[in-house]
Enzyme design. Structure first.
Site, PDB file in Angstrom:
ATOM      1  N   HIS A  89     -31.007  34.818 -13.705  1.00 45.18           N
ATOM      2  CA  HIS A  89     -30.731  35.352 -15.039  1.00 45.18           C
ATOM      3  C   HIS A  89     -30.532  34.186 -15.997  1.00 45.18           C
ATOM      4  O   HIS A  89     -29.730  33.279 -15.737  1.00 45.18           O
ATOM      5  CB  HIS A  89     -29.487  36.233 -15.028  1.00 45.18           C
ATOM      6  CG  HIS A  89     -29.280  36.986 -16.320  1.00 45.18           C
ATOM      7  ND1 HIS A  89     -29.890  38.203 -16.577  1.00 45.18           N
ATOM      8  CD2 HIS A  89     -28.576  36.681 -17.433  1.00 45.18           C
ATOM      9  CE1 HIS A  89     -29.556  38.617 -17.783  1.00 45.18           C
ATOM     10  NE2 HIS A  89     -28.762  37.697 -18.337  1.00 45.18           N
ATOM     11  N   SER A  90     -31.265  34.194 -17.105  1.00 48.05           N
ATOM     12  CA  SER A  90     -31.177  33.160 -18.134  1.00 48.05           C
ATOM     13  C   SER A  90     -31.467  31.788 -17.520  1.00 48.05           C
ATOM     14  O   SER A  90     -32.537  31.582 -16.963  1.00 48.05           O
ATOM     15  CB  SER A  90     -29.809  33.225 -18.824  1.00 48.05           C
ATOM     16  OG  SER A  90     -29.818  32.511 -20.041  1.00 48.05           O
ATOM     17  N   LEU A  91     -30.535  30.845 -17.580  1.00 43.54           N
ATOM     18  CA  LEU A  91     -30.763  29.529 -16.974  1.00 43.54           C
ATOM     19  C   LEU A  91     -31.169  29.668 -15.515  1.00 43.54           C
ATOM     20  O   LEU A  91     -32.003  28.906 -15.013  1.00 43.54           O
ATOM     21  CB  LEU A  91     -29.499  28.667 -17.099  1.00 43.54           C
ATOM     22  CG  LEU A  91     -29.526  27.310 -16.390  1.00 43.54           C
ATOM     23  CD1 LEU A  91     -30.640  26.422 -16.948  1.00 43.54           C
ATOM     24  CD2 LEU A  91     -28.180  26.610 -16.510  1.00 43.54           C
ATOM     25  N   SER A 117     -35.038  36.915 -15.345  1.00 46.34           N
ATOM     26  CA  SER A 117     -34.295  37.821 -16.219  1.00 46.34           C
ATOM     27  C   SER A 117     -33.722  37.077 -17.419  1.00 46.34           C
ATOM     28  O   SER A 117     -33.102  36.015 -17.276  1.00 46.34           O
ATOM     29  CB  SER A 117     -33.166  38.468 -15.395  1.00 46.34           C
ATOM     30  OG  SER A 117     -32.377  39.328 -16.169  1.00 46.34           O
TER      31      SER A 117
END
Length: 242
Positions: A89-91, A117
């Site tokens: 998720h993200s990073l 994500s």
């Protein structure tokens, strides 16, 4: 696996596949805790715990992608010992791509699939404000606006003194890392929040990073939709890794 890098909340040695889960900047394995009882029996969940958080709180946080990948690749034998997939998720999405790229470069098994994500494609430079080097008060204000850090944590001086080095390190990677564009021989499924103001038009560029099928699933939410739609996300993963 004894390393603190990998947290296996519900060991499942008979599982056909491992799903390695990479949290967002400042996140710990606890963000995936609701998945533990909802993952299919054929999946063993493995949460990635980088230095500076959880059981590794006293270790200095890593502030560059190459060192993150170096630590992960130290355990290449474990990573590739049975079929596996990545969720980030993200990073965490960009870390999962960087790790898959390194495995490919070393002619090692690659993930069966990447679930990316709430992240711009990693070969695209961020057009957003650089956060990691902001003065203390501005940095705290940006964290508050991002809405990913609990209010009670932001208002605790003691907790923030512990967390600021980790957050600055993670955001430095998020702000500065730009991947070499490499199309991977594996499918990529992207999750995106329709109201996500952090991830811009570069979300669609993920399809440039695979020679296999690409999918995009959109949720009605912001950058941290993963909390609101945790059940829906793990349900999709279950179906696709069945």
């Amino acid at each position: 696996m004894n390393s603190k890098l990998f947290v296996t909340p519900k060991p499942n040695p008979n599982a056909e596949l491992r799903l390695f889960c990479f949290p967002y900047a400042g996140g710990s394995p606890t963000i995936f805790s609701s998945w533990i009882e909802k993952a299919n029996d054929n999946i063993e969940l493995v949460f990635v715990q980088l230095p500076g958080r959880g059981a590794r709180l006293v270790e200095p946080a890593i502030d560059n992608m190459s060192d993150v990948i170096e630590e992960l690749m130290f355990y290449r034998d474990y990573l590739t010992s049975k079929p596996f997939a990545f969720f980030g998720h993200s990073l965490g999405s960009r870390i999962s791509y960087a790790l898959a790229s390194q495995l490919l470069l070393e002619n090692l098994p690659t993930p069966q699939k990447i679930f990316a994500s709430a992240s711009r494609a990693p070969h695209c430079k961020s057009g957003k404000r650089i956060l990691h080097a902001l003065p203390h008060d501005e940095f705290i204000a940006e964290l508050r606006d991002l809405n990913g850090t609990p209010k009670e944590v932001l208002e605790s001086k003691e907790l923030m003194e512990l967390l600021i080095p980790l957050l600055r390190a993670d955001f430095k990677i998020a702000d500065t890392y730009v991947a070499e564009q490499r199309a991977l021989p594996l499918p990529i499924h992207v999750f995106h929040g329709s109201d996500d103001e952090i991830v811009d038009e570069h979300i669609a560029a993920w399809q440039e990073l695979t020679t296999q099928p690409y999918q995009l699933t959109e949720f009605a939410g912001g950058h941290f939709f993963i909390h609101q739609y945790a059940d829906e996300v793990i349900s999709i993963i279950n179906q696709q890794l069945a």
